[in-house]
Each structure stands twice: as structure tokens, then as C-alpha cells.
Design an enzyme around this catalytic site. Structure first.
Site, PDB file in Angstrom:
ATOM      1  N   HIS A  48       0.893  -1.206  -0.119  1.00  0.00           N
ATOM      2  CA  HIS A  48      -0.096  -0.095   0.008  1.00  0.00           C
ATOM      3  C   HIS A  48       0.782   1.261  -0.056  1.00  0.00           C
ATOM      4  CE1 HIS A  48      -2.665  -2.798   2.103  1.00  0.00           C
ATOM      5  NE2 HIS A  48      -3.562  -2.572   1.056  1.00  0.00           N
ATOM      6  N   ASP A  51       2.280   1.838   3.344  1.00  0.00           N
ATOM      7  CA  ASP A  51       3.231   0.999   3.741  1.00  0.00           C
ATOM      8  C   ASP A  51       4.619   1.329   3.809  1.00  0.00           C
ATOM      9  OD1 ASP A  51       1.206  -1.144   4.748  1.00  0.00           O
ATOM     10  OD2 ASP A  51       1.226  -1.989   2.354  1.00  0.00           O
ATOM     11  N   GLU A 173      -8.379  -4.832  -8.504  1.00  0.00           N
ATOM     12  CA  GLU A 173      -8.598  -5.907  -7.712  1.00  0.00           C
ATOM     13  C   GLU A 173     -10.199  -5.731  -7.191  1.00  0.00           C
ATOM     14  OE1 GLU A 173      -6.138  -6.741  -4.565  1.00  0.00           O
ATOM     15  OE2 GLU A 173      -7.388  -7.804  -3.391  1.00  0.00           O
ATOM     16  N   GLU A 209      -8.489 -11.978  -6.918  1.00  0.00           N
ATOM     17  CA  GLU A 209      -8.355 -12.679  -5.512  1.00  0.00           C
ATOM     18  C   GLU A 209      -9.119 -13.769  -5.543  1.00  0.00           C
ATOM     19  OE1 GLU A 209      -7.440 -10.438  -2.171  1.00  0.00           O
ATOM     20  OE2 GLU A 209      -8.501 -11.700  -0.787  1.00  0.00           O
ATOM     21  N   HIS A 212     -12.422 -13.124  -3.151  1.00  0.00           N
ATOM     22  CA  HIS A 212     -13.220 -12.248  -3.675  1.00  0.00           C
ATOM     23  C   HIS A 212     -14.435 -12.774  -4.679  1.00  0.00           C
ATOM     24  CE1 HIS A 212     -10.597  -8.903  -2.613  1.00  0.00           C
ATOM     25  NE2 HIS A 212     -10.898  -9.411  -1.578  1.00  0.00           N
ATOM     26  N   ASP A 247     -15.011 -11.716   4.647  1.00  0.00           N
ATOM     27  CA  ASP A 247     -13.784 -12.190   3.694  1.00  0.00           C
ATOM     28  C   ASP A 247     -12.646 -12.708   4.872  1.00  0.00           C
ATOM     29  OD1 ASP A 247     -11.726 -11.966   2.016  1.00  0.00           O
ATOM     30  OD2 ASP A 247     -11.478  -9.877   2.209  1.00  0.00           O
ATOM     31  N   ASP A 249      -9.704 -14.543   3.855  1.00  0.00           N
ATOM     32  CA  ASP A 249      -8.113 -14.727   3.472  1.00  0.00           C
ATOM     33  C   ASP A 249      -7.523 -16.120   3.958  1.00  0.00           C
ATOM     34  OD1 ASP A 249      -8.497 -12.437   1.967  1.00  0.00           O
ATOM     35  OD2 ASP A 249      -8.023 -10.956   3.739  1.00  0.00           O
ATOM     36  N   ASP A 281      -2.697 -13.439  -0.773  1.00  0.00           N
ATOM     37  CA  ASP A 281      -3.210 -12.567   0.155  1.00  0.00           C
ATOM     38  C   ASP A 281      -3.911 -13.295   1.190  1.00  0.00           C
ATOM     39  OD1 ASP A 281      -4.015 -10.229   1.209  1.00  0.00           O
ATOM     40  OD2 ASP A 281      -5.360  -9.446  -0.261  1.00  0.00           O
TER      41      ASP A 281
HETATM   42  C1  3MF Z   1      -9.049  -6.841   0.677  1.00  0.00           C
HETATM   43  C2  3MF Z   1      -7.821  -6.989   0.074  1.00  0.00           C
HETATM   44  C3  3MF Z   1      -6.700  -6.164   0.335  1.00  0.00           C
HETATM   45  C4  3MF Z   1      -5.932  -5.873  -0.995  1.00  0.00           C
HETATM   46  C5  3MF Z   1      -4.957  -4.767  -1.049  1.00  0.00           C
HETATM   47  C6  3MF Z   1      -4.061  -4.484  -2.102  1.00  0.00           C
HETATM   48  C7  3MF Z   1      -5.949  -5.522   2.349  1.00  0.00           C
HETATM   49  O1  3MF Z   1     -10.126  -7.968   0.681  1.00  0.00           O
HETATM   50  O2  3MF Z   1      -7.951  -8.067  -0.731  1.00  0.00           O
HETATM   51  O3  3MF Z   1      -6.052  -6.507   1.312  1.00  0.00           O
HETATM   52  O4  3MF Z   1      -5.660  -7.033  -1.678  1.00  0.00           O
HETATM   53  O5  3MF Z   1      -5.453  -3.499  -0.484  1.00  0.00           O
HETATM   54  O6  3MF Z   1      -4.592  -4.131  -3.021  1.00  0.00           O
HETATM   55 MG    MG Z   2      -6.359  -8.890  -1.881  1.00  0.00          MG
END
Ligand code: 3MF
Ligand code: MG
Length: 343
Positions: A48, A51, A173, A209, A212, A247, A249, A281
């Protein structure tokens, strides 16, 4: 030996806080994360904007670039590249109602400022890719924004970025919801539509992703395939997700191994390793201890590589024969046997 190069963001190693409870692990410095990412075999890091430059709102454009150069030196020290920079348009008070589609003109301007600074930071880090996770580009109250105006605002924001830098690539994304109720750009299909409407579609692609896609009720491998068909898969965020809920992950492949295998199969069939990085991710569980802070990354890599090896052994002659005879029951069982290690 994997054909792919792997990448990861510093947020993948986090303190365990969630919406319902505080941190469960100690924070780890950016440099310590870089050292460990290199040790685990990652080639590049995703960022980011903040970051890289944490207090960027308080700095001048030149100061931001100078801070980014320090992070570039740290990456060089560990032999890591930078893959992309993503403007974080969801944490700041200016982004309570989104960025590019905010109902406030001043906040839309702030979002563009962060997008331009993200490009500056990417340039200092030596990368040409900007990722837009359009976290709050949607509605909490359905009547608060026009979906037509908002879609055009997203296209125009990307056009502005393309004009700001002649060679930068922008990659959306998509995510159908969370933290927003209804997103304007929820799937790879939406991303392809937005890409086609910009002034330079070749430079506008997608970051799929897995979680997602599942949240949108879609198959991640087909979403990957859709972007690949248009040569617009610029990167991926592999992980896993238990159905349509918050979500998660999860580590890659831990929920649905066949779905994970098919994501790798389509990436291999299309020689994605020549096009982009495999990004993870993934989040550690809240119960994970400090010493196990990187286990979910190790596990995801291990599962990816094991499935890549299976994809390489996929017997396409046999599969083609079964497909020609329409023996899909046998094709399915062949695939399952391969995944289960029985052939
Ligand atoms: C949220 C995400 C994010 C993005 C990240 C980079 C925090 O569901 O997936 O992770 O991947 O912001 O684009
Ligand atoms: Mg992501």
C-alpha cells in the site's frame, strides 16, 4: 522447482486484530518482514502507498519520494523487487464514503492525490503497476450514489492516472462487497468493461483474488480464465474462502482443493509465469502465536507447489480422449484421483 515467482504484501503478516477484538500478536517491522519473505523464497513485495511512506499525508511530494527511496534500498538489501503499489483509499477520514466515487468533491480530490503519489512511490521502488482495490467505491445506502455516475468516475480516475504517467499500468482488484454493501466493480467482468472504456485498455487489467470471486458466488479459476482471455491478468491474490460470508483470506487451498488446483491448472495452461507474479493474500488465524506468524505463508506456498506439480503431471492426452467421448464422470474421477495422490 516452481516455474512461478511469488510475491506478498506486508499486511499478510499482521497482529491478529479484527473488528471484534484487539491484537493477539506483537507487530513486526517492515525490514524483519522483508528478511523473512526473502528467506521463504518470495521474489517481490506488494505495497500500500502508506506501507512505504506511513505518514504520507503530512509530507511534500519530494519528501514522499525520498522516503520511498529508503524502502527501495531496504528491498535491494534482501534481493527483493517491488511488484505494485496500491493507494489505501479506505483508512483515512477523507475516504469514509469512498475515494473516486465519494459524495464529497474534496474527498475525490484527496483520492486522486493519493493515486498520483502511489505512482510516484511505484516509480521510486522500480515498479510499473498500481493496484486499485476499490474498497469503498460502492454504497452503504443504495440511493446515495448513481451507479452510472460512479462507474464513469472510476473510469475517469484511471484515465487521469494513465495520463499522469505514460507507462504505468493500472490493475483493479474486484470485490463484490465488504466493507461496502454494494460495490460498483465487483467481478472480473466489471473490470474488463472498465478497462475497455479507458483511454488505454492495454494498460488496465485485473488482479483476481480467489476469496473475492467466491464472495461473488463465482469460480476463481473461471475468473482467472476470463482475464487471461483478454491478456488482462496483471496479478493474482491467491487465498481461500469458506463460502459467502466475511472475507477470510484463508491459506491457499485449505477450503477447496479442487478449486485451488483448477486455478493453478489455468495459470499453467496459459504460461502465466511469463506474464506476472503469483501473489498471496492470506491472513494468519487470530489464535496463531508470534512464533508462527509466517506459517500461513509457508503453508500456502507448499500447497501451491504441490498442486503445481500435479498440474504438470495432468495427462492431457487421456483428458482429451475422455472429453471427446464425453466421459465426464471419468474425467472428474481422474482429476480427483490426481489431487488425492492416487494416480
Ligand atoms: C481486501 C484485500 C486487500 C487488497 C490490498 C491490495 C488488504 O479484501 O484483498 O488486502 O488486496 O489492499 O490491493
Ligand atoms: Mg487482496
Amino acid at each position: 522447482m516452481s516455474k512461478f515467482k511469488f510475491t506478498v504484501g506486508p499486511w499478510n503478516v499482521h497482529t491478529g486484530a479484527d473488528s471484534y477484538g484487539p491484537e493477539t500478536r506483537q507487530p513486526i517491522s517492515l525490514e524483519a518482514k522483508f528478511a523473512k519473505f526473502a528467506e521463504l523464497g518470495f521474489s517481490a513485495v506488494q505495497f500500500h502507498d502508506d506501507d512505504v511512506v506511513p505518514n504520507m499525508n503530512d509530507l511534500s511530494e519530494e519528501e514522499i519520494k525520498a522516503e520511498a527511496r529508503k524502502v527501495k534500498a531496504m528491498l535491494d538489501k534482501y534481493g527483493l523487487a517491488a511488484e505494485f503499489v496500491a493507494p489505501r483509499l479506505w483508512m483515512d477520514s477523507h475516504t469514509a464514503d469512498g475515494g473516486f466515487t465519494s459524495t464529497s468533491a474534496a474527498d475525490r480530490e484527496f483520492a486522486m492525490w493519493r493515486a498520483y503519489r502511489s505512482i510516484d512511490i511505484a516509480r521510486e521502488l522500480g515498479c510499473d503497476l498500481i493496484v486499485l482495490w476499490l474498497a469503498r467505491e460502492g454504497t452503504l445506502c443504495a440511493e446515495s450514489k448513481s451507479p452510472v455516475t460512479a462507474t464513469k468516475q472510476i473510469v475517469e480516475a484511471i484515465n487521469n492516472m494513465l495520463r499522469y504517467d505514460d507507462t504505468i499500468r493500472v490493475c483493479i482488484e474486484p470485490k463484490p462487497n465488504e466493507p461496502i454493501d454494494r460495490s460498483f466493480c465487483g467481478t472480473i467482468g466489471h473490470v474488463m468493461g472498465v478497462s475497455a472504456a479507458t483511454i488505454d485498455p492495454k494498460r488496465v487489467g485485473a488482479n483476481l483474488e480467489s476469496a473475492h470471486a467466491v464472495l461473488a458466488g463465482l469460480d476463481p479459476a473461471n475468473e482467472i480464465g476470463f482475464a487471461l482471455a483478454f491478456d488482462k491478468l496483471f496479478t493474482v491474490h491467491l487465498n481461500d474462502q469458506n463460502g459467502i460470508r466475511y472475507d477470510q483470506d484463508k491459506s491457499f487451498g485449505v477450503e477447496n482443493l479442487r478449486q485451488a488446483f483448477n486455478q493453478i491448472k489455468v495459470l499453467c495452461e496459459n504460461r502465466y509465469w511469463e506474464k506476472g507474479y503469483v501473489g498471496l493474500d492470506v491472513k494468519a488465524m487470530r489464535t496463531t502465536s508470534d512464533e508462527d506468524s509466517y506459517e500461513h505463508l509457508k503453508n500456502s506456498l507448499e500447497i501451491f507447489k504441490a498442486l503445481e506439480e500435479k498440474a504438470a503431471r495432468y495427462n492431457y492426452d487421456y483428458a482429451d480422449k475422455l472429453i471427446a467421448e464425453r466421459k465426464f464422470e471419468q474425467l472428474e474421477m481422474y482429476t480427483m484421483n490426481l489431487i488425492m495422490g492416487l494416480v
